[in-house]
Motif scaffolding. Structure first.
Motif, PDB file in Angstrom:
ATOM      1  N   UNK A  76       0.855  -1.186   0.000  1.00 12.89           N
ATOM      2  CA  UNK A  76       0.000   0.000   0.000  1.00 12.89           C
ATOM      3  C   UNK A  76       0.894   1.240   0.000  1.00 12.89           C
ATOM      4  N   UNK A  77       0.600   2.193  -0.927  1.00  7.48           N
ATOM      5  CA  UNK A  77       1.416   3.397  -1.094  1.00  7.48           C
ATOM      6  C   UNK A  77       0.606   4.618  -0.666  1.00  7.48           C
ATOM      7  N   UNK A  78       1.073   5.301   0.364  1.00  9.07           N
ATOM      8  CA  UNK A  78       0.445   6.556   0.811  1.00  9.07           C
ATOM      9  C   UNK A  78       1.383   7.713   0.441  1.00  9.07           C
ATOM     10  N   UNK A  79       0.872   8.638  -0.438  1.00  6.92           N
ATOM     11  CA  UNK A  79       1.670   9.749  -0.962  1.00  6.92           C
ATOM     12  C   UNK A  79       1.416  11.022  -0.159  1.00  6.92           C
ATOM     13  N   UNK A  80       2.480  11.782   0.048  1.00  7.30           N
ATOM     14  CA  UNK A  80       2.354  13.060   0.744  1.00  7.30           C
ATOM     15  C   UNK A  80       3.216  14.098   0.031  1.00  7.30           C
ATOM     16  N   UNK A  81       2.627  15.317  -0.088  1.00  6.72           N
ATOM     17  CA  UNK A  81       3.410  16.483  -0.499  1.00  6.72           C
ATOM     18  C   UNK A  81       3.201  17.532   0.579  1.00  6.72           C
ATOM     19  N   UNK A  82       4.271  17.780   1.316  1.00  8.07           N
ATOM     20  CA  UNK A  82       4.113  18.654   2.468  1.00  8.07           C
ATOM     21  C   UNK A  82       3.213  17.959   3.484  1.00  8.07           C
ATOM     22  N   UNK A  83       2.203  18.666   3.950  1.00  6.11           N
ATOM     23  CA  UNK A  83       1.251  18.074   4.899  1.00  6.11           C
ATOM     24  C   UNK A  83       0.021  17.511   4.203  1.00  6.11           C
ATOM     25  N   UNK A  84       0.045  17.480   2.874  1.00  6.40           N
ATOM     26  CA  UNK A  84      -1.129  17.067   2.122  1.00  6.40           C
ATOM     27  C   UNK A  84      -0.963  15.632   1.630  1.00  6.40           C
ATOM     28  N   UNK A  85      -1.972  14.770   1.939  1.00  4.03           N
ATOM     29  CA  UNK A  85      -1.954  13.397   1.465  1.00  4.03           C
ATOM     30  C   UNK A  85      -2.650  13.309   0.117  1.00  4.03           C
ATOM     31  N   UNK A  86      -2.047  12.564  -0.772  1.00  2.18           N
ATOM     32  CA  UNK A  86      -2.613  12.392  -2.106  1.00  2.18           C
ATOM     33  C   UNK A  86      -3.140  10.968  -2.218  1.00  2.18           C
ATOM     34  N   UNK A  87      -4.408  10.799  -2.470  1.00  2.00           N
ATOM     35  CA  UNK A  87      -5.046   9.482  -2.497  1.00  2.00           C
ATOM     36  C   UNK A  87      -5.234   8.991  -3.922  1.00  2.00           C
ATOM     37  N   UNK A  88      -5.586   7.739  -4.034  1.00  2.34           N
ATOM     38  CA  UNK A  88      -5.956   7.180  -5.313  1.00  2.34           C
ATOM     39  C   UNK A  88      -4.954   6.225  -5.911  1.00  2.34           C
ATOM     40  N   UNK A  89      -3.777   6.061  -5.281  1.00  2.54           N
ATOM     41  CA  UNK A  89      -2.795   5.135  -5.825  1.00  2.54           C
ATOM     42  C   UNK A  89      -3.190   3.720  -5.424  1.00  2.54           C
ATOM     43  N   UNK A  90      -3.298   2.772  -6.350  1.00  2.68           N
ATOM     44  CA  UNK A  90      -3.810   1.440  -6.018  1.00  2.68           C
ATOM     45  C   UNK A  90      -2.796   0.584  -5.268  1.00  2.68           C
TER      46      UNK A  90
END
Length: 566
Positions: free
Chosen positions: A129-143
């Motif tokens: 499972x990949x959880x993406x972050x840029x700064x304090x913002x989480x980016x969702x949708x990566x399978x």
């Protein structure tokens, strides 16, 4: 007009967020599972854990410089999932404590994780499972990315329930040998039998014992006479003296036995000088210079020299003449009695009827193992008549354990432990209970006090299977012919030996055939898989468990096996 503007503003915000998300991911396409490998693959159960090492890589020019990614192994199974150890990776421009992944070169990675096993994981799949972050913002949708199947749960087939509990032994002897002594004492340099000796309480009690043994059909008796002279006065004189004492004693006993119509064999001998008896009496005495006397005995093997040197120790010799030597002028009478115990048929008759109340504890413990005798009845009788003998409680618990009455077994084992906390059999059986509950730490502690108990090797083998130490399990099982012993061989990949053990298991159950099917599957024997699975199912094995077992995954397309399961 205001409502229209508000609607327009909200739409633009949503669109901007979508565009921002898509732009942020334009250089991060989904990762291919070909980038990752696992050891082992499929996953395997080891000591109630599912460990895995994941090797992989982030491709060159994939990992953006201002991005942080938390990668978590996830084991997914029906109606649930388990999370492994998360690893944090970061781009070159991120200030943090994660593992840096260069944008241009990419990076190889290694992640280690483990999951607490539950049976539902038998049919499962491992994902990243990949959880993406840029700064304090989480980016969702990566399978999530699937990277392995799991779990081979074959070690979970180890069962305490089919292990052999330890039975405390009996001390029953069919023939018990007993020896009874009496002495007839003589005056110095005399061989006559004195009335004071012949009428002594000790001798009369000895003669009564011989008489009772000869008249008892369950006893055999014979008598030995050993006549002695003390080691003073010269060898030739003492030889004649000892010989005459033996003759007088033998004649007396023959007359006594004839008078009482006793048919008792008498064997007699004499010893001219009883140096052995002399040495033992001196060693046990409180003589002031006894060490000096003992030294003389060790230095001079010749009897005459010994006697001369001891007499030269004038300070000691008078004490020897008064306290030691008189005790050596004797005829020693030994009655050798063989007590013949009950036959198996006699014990069986008593144990199955009213005579059970007349049996000794040793007879009861022995009779419990005879054909047609109720172990439960006999062991219960022991706990009632001999409540402070741990063996009755332990063996009753062993009976309950083997018959699936675990609660009753625990109660009986605990009672035995209260009576004798260090009883090896009880400690082993309580360890078996702990292993059935998955408590290997407690089991190991109990087994430290189980040395000498029967079937200890089997229980140690089960312990080592549960701890994931399969080689030691094989060593502990030794020549045992059981499902658990065969399983240990499977887990060390010795499939020929595993099959030999399974062929020799005396009472094969569903697990026996299930294990044989695994051996067949691992040796590419499709017919063996089908045949053994059919026998396992006939014995009660679950078709669903078989269908979900990774061991048989590649055989599910086989028509014979599909017909069995579906």
């Amino acid at each position: 007009m205001k409502r229209l503007n508000l609607h327009l503003i909200l739409s633009m915000i949503v669109l901007a967020a979508i565009l921002a998300t898509s732009c942020s991911k334009k250089n991060l396409p989904p990762l291919s599972n070909s980038l990752f490998t696992t050891t082992p693959s499929p996953l395997e159960l080891v000591a109630n854990k599912v460990p895995v090492t994941i090797d992989g890589r982030f491709p060159a020019k994939w990992f953006e410089k201002n991005t942080t990614i938390v990668v978590t192994p996830v084991l997914k199974y029906q109606n649930g999932e388990a999370l492994g150890t998360a690893y944090t990776y970061q781009g070159e421009k991120v200030a943090g404590n994660g593992i840096v992944v260069p944008y241009e070169a990419g990076r190889t990675i290694t992640m280690k994780s483990e999951f607490d096993y539950i049976p539902a994981m038998k049919k499962s799949e491992l994902y990243l499972r990949f959880d993406f972050f840029r700064g304090n913002k989480q980016i969702t949708g990566f399978p999530d990315v699937k990277i392995a199947d799991g779990v081979i749960a074959t070690p979970a087939l180890a069962s305490a329930a089919t292990s052999t509990p330890a039975v405390a032994p009996d001390a029953f002897q069919r023939i018990i040998k007993e020896t009874y002594d009496a002495d007839i004492m003589f005056l110095i340099q005399r061989a006559e039998l004195r009335s004071s000796e012949l009428n002594s309480t000790n001798l009369n009690a000895w003669k009564d014992l011989v008489k009772e043994a000869d008249k008892n059909e369950r006893k055999n008796v014979n008598v030995e006479i050993s006549a002695y002279a003390s080691p003073d006065g010269g060898y030739k004189l003492n030889e004649k003296l000892a010989e005459q004492r033996e003759k007088n004693t033998s004649g007396y006993l023959n007359k006594e036995f004839k008078k009482n119509t006793l048919d008792v064999e008498i064997n007699s001998k004499y010893t001219a000088q009883d140096w052995d008896g002399f040495q033992k009496l001196v060693q046990a005495s409180s003589l002031q210079d006894k060490d000096l006397v003992l030294r003389v005995l060790s230095m001079y093997p010749d009897p005459e020299t010994r006697e001369k040197e001891i007499k030269n120790i004038s300070v000691v010799y008078s004490d020897l003449a008064e306290t030691i030597l008189p005790k050596l002028r004797r005829s020693r009478l030994m009655a050798n009695v063989e007590v013949i115990g009950k036959t198996d048929e006699e014990l069986k008759t008593a144990a199955t009827g009213s005579g059970i109340s007349e049996l000794s504890v040793e007879e009861l413990l022995y009779a419990a193992n005879l054909d047609s005798v109720s172990k439960e009845k006999v062991y219960t009788t022991i706990t009632q008549r001999f409540p402070n003998d741990y063996r009755g409680w332990n063996n009753l618990g062993a009976y309950y354990f083997q018959n699936g009455k675990t609660a009753n077994a625990i109660q009986a084992f605990n009672k035995a432990a209260q009576i004798s906390s260090r009883a090896p059999e009880t400690n082993m059986n309580l360890a078996l209970i702990s292993l059935s509950e998955g408590n290997t730490a407690k089991a190991e502690q109990l087994l430290g006090n189980a040395a000498g108990s029967n079937s200890l090797g089997e229980t140690l083998g089960l312990l080592y299977i549960q701890k994931g130490d399969y080689n030691r399990a094989v060593q502990s099982f030794g020549d045992a012919k059981s499902n658990n012993a065969a399983l240990a061989q499977i887990l060390t990949k010795n499939y020929n030996k595993a099959q030999q053990i399974l062929d020799a298991v005396p009472s094969k159950d569903a697990t026996s055939y299930y294990l044989a099917a695994i051996v067949a599957a691992r040796t590419n024997n499709a017919a063996g898989v089908a045949g053994n699975l059919k026998s396992a199912i006939d014995k009660g094995a679950s078709k669903l468990d078989i269908a979900n077992d990774v061991e048989f995954a590649k055989y599910l397309a086989n028509s014979d096996i599909r017909n069995l399961l579906f």
